[in-house]
Design a protein around this motif. Structure first.
Motif, short mmCIF file in Angstrom:
data_model
loop_
_atom_site.label_atom_id
_atom_site.label_comp_id
_atom_site.label_asym_id
_atom_site.label_seq_id
_atom_site.Cartn_x
_atom_site.Cartn_y
_atom_site.Cartn_z
N ASP A 74 0.80 -1.36 0.08
CA ASP A 74 -0.05 -0.07 0.00
C ASP A 74 0.78 1.37 0.13
OD1 ASP A 74 -2.34 -1.60 -0.08
OD2 ASP A 74 -2.39 -1.56 2.34
N PHE A 75 2.17 0.98 -0.23
CA PHE A 75 3.02 2.31 -0.22
C PHE A 75 4.04 2.49 -1.37
CE2 PHE A 75 1.82 0.88 4.22
CZ PHE A 75 1.43 2.19 4.64
N ILE A 76 4.15 3.85 -1.44
CA ILE A 76 5.37 4.18 -2.45
C ILE A 76 6.51 4.85 -1.63
CG2 ILE A 76 5.65 5.67 -4.36
CD1 ILE A 76 2.91 5.64 -5.30
N TYR A 77 7.83 4.25 -2.20
CA TYR A 77 8.73 4.70 -1.19
C TYR A 77 9.89 5.08 -2.19
CZ TYR A 77 10.80 -0.03 -1.83
OH TYR A 77 11.31 -1.05 -2.54
N TYR A 91 0.85 6.84 0.28
CA TYR A 91 -0.25 5.85 0.66
C TYR A 91 -1.29 5.55 -0.35
CZ TYR A 91 -3.54 2.95 3.43
OH TYR A 91 -4.37 2.15 3.98
N ILE A 92 -1.15 4.49 -0.96
CA ILE A 92 -2.16 4.17 -1.95
C ILE A 92 -3.31 2.79 -1.38
CG2 ILE A 92 -0.54 4.60 -4.04
CD1 ILE A 92 0.14 1.84 -4.25
N GLY A 93 -3.18 2.62 -0.40
CA GLY A 93 -4.26 1.94 0.11
C GLY A 93 -5.68 2.30 0.34
N MET A 98 -4.52 3.19 8.81
CA MET A 98 -2.99 3.05 8.05
C MET A 98 -1.98 2.68 9.03
SD MET A 98 -0.67 5.87 5.77
CE MET A 98 -0.10 6.49 7.36
N VAL A 99 -1.56 1.32 8.53
CA VAL A 99 -0.31 0.90 9.28
C VAL A 99 0.96 0.82 8.53
CG1 VAL A 99 0.36 -0.92 10.69
CG2 VAL A 99 -2.04 -0.44 10.82
N ILE A 100 1.76 1.56 8.73
CA ILE A 100 3.24 1.54 8.09
C ILE A 100 3.97 0.37 8.48
CG2 ILE A 100 5.17 2.67 7.08
CD1 ILE A 100 3.60 5.27 8.10
#
Length: 242
Positions: A74-77, A91-93, A98-100
């Protein structure tokens, strides 16, 4: 009845003022980024070199358009040069909770980039203990955000990080936090209580300005408090110095 009307008018005025301040802040930041993007290349390179020399590796990141982007769940980094880990930039979830994770594609998550989650409709956010810094405007104007859990390990909370989050009621701030930058919690109208550990060195200017329901702040006796840090907070707000 008259008192209630007066209170309502005051609250509306405070909200309008907060909106004006936040808008002005966003414009100022946009101008700053434009200057950095289109300024003299040679000057920029020298300035960036000086900044990198003066900061630890994990502080040399903003997550703002620093190169190639990667997607994991769910993430772009991104993986900035000189940083031993991943910087989350989006965050694309679809979950409001939201849990990183502590790793993305086996890279430890060491920072939350500038503007990473601004304007999202998330309701809660949980950060891993691998994160060292939370960037400027990372959670800016998240209209539905109510609760944030920051785990031990975070050293700095960036400028206007949670600015303009009207429903934010609870933020768990770990003992490791040393600096809270300017406007970090500006106009968080639902925030009621904040507690800092002994590592705190500085709360920036206007950091909690216009937090209309903030009733108690606990912080070390030695912590530096910036100008207008608690302006327009309740008159009976208690500051407990330990």
């Amino acid at each position: 009845m008259v008192r209630e009307v007066i209170k309502l008018k005051k609250r509306l005025l405070a909200l309008l003022l907060a909106a004006a301040v936040l808008f002005s802040f966003a414009i100022a930041c946009a101008d700053e980024w434009d200057d950095e993007d289109f300024g003299d290349d040679e000057f920029e390179e020298e300035e960036e070199f000086e900044e990198e020399d003066s900061k630890p590796d994990f502080m040399n990141v903003s997550g703002y358009d620093t190169g190639e982007k990667y997607t994991s769940g769910d993430f772009i980094y991104q993986l900035p040069d000189g940083v031993d880990g991943a910087v989350v930039i989006s965050y694309i979830g679809t979950s409001p909770e939201m849990v990183i994770p502590d790793t993305l594609d086996d890279h430890p998550v060491v920072a939350i980039g500038d503007q990473a989650f601004n304007f999202l409709t998330i309701e809660t956010a949980t950060l891993p203990d691998t994160v060292k810094t939370i960037g400027s405007m990372a959670f800016y104007q998240c209209a539905n955000l109510k609760q944030v859990l920051i785990r031990d390990g975070v050293v700095s909370i960036g400028t206007c990080c949670f600015g303009g989050d009207p429903l934010l009621e609870e933020v768990t701030i770990p003992e490791s936090v040393e600096t809270v930058d300017d406007f970090a919690f500006l106009a968080c109208a639902s925030l009621k209580e904040v507690s800092f550990g002994s590592a705190l060195k500085k709360i920036g200017a206007s950091a909690f300005q216009m937090c209309a329901t903030l009733s108690k702040v606990s912080l070390p006796e030695t912590a530096e408090i910036g100008e207008n840090a608690f302006t327009d907070c309740p008159a009976d707000m208690e500051i407990v110095k330990q």
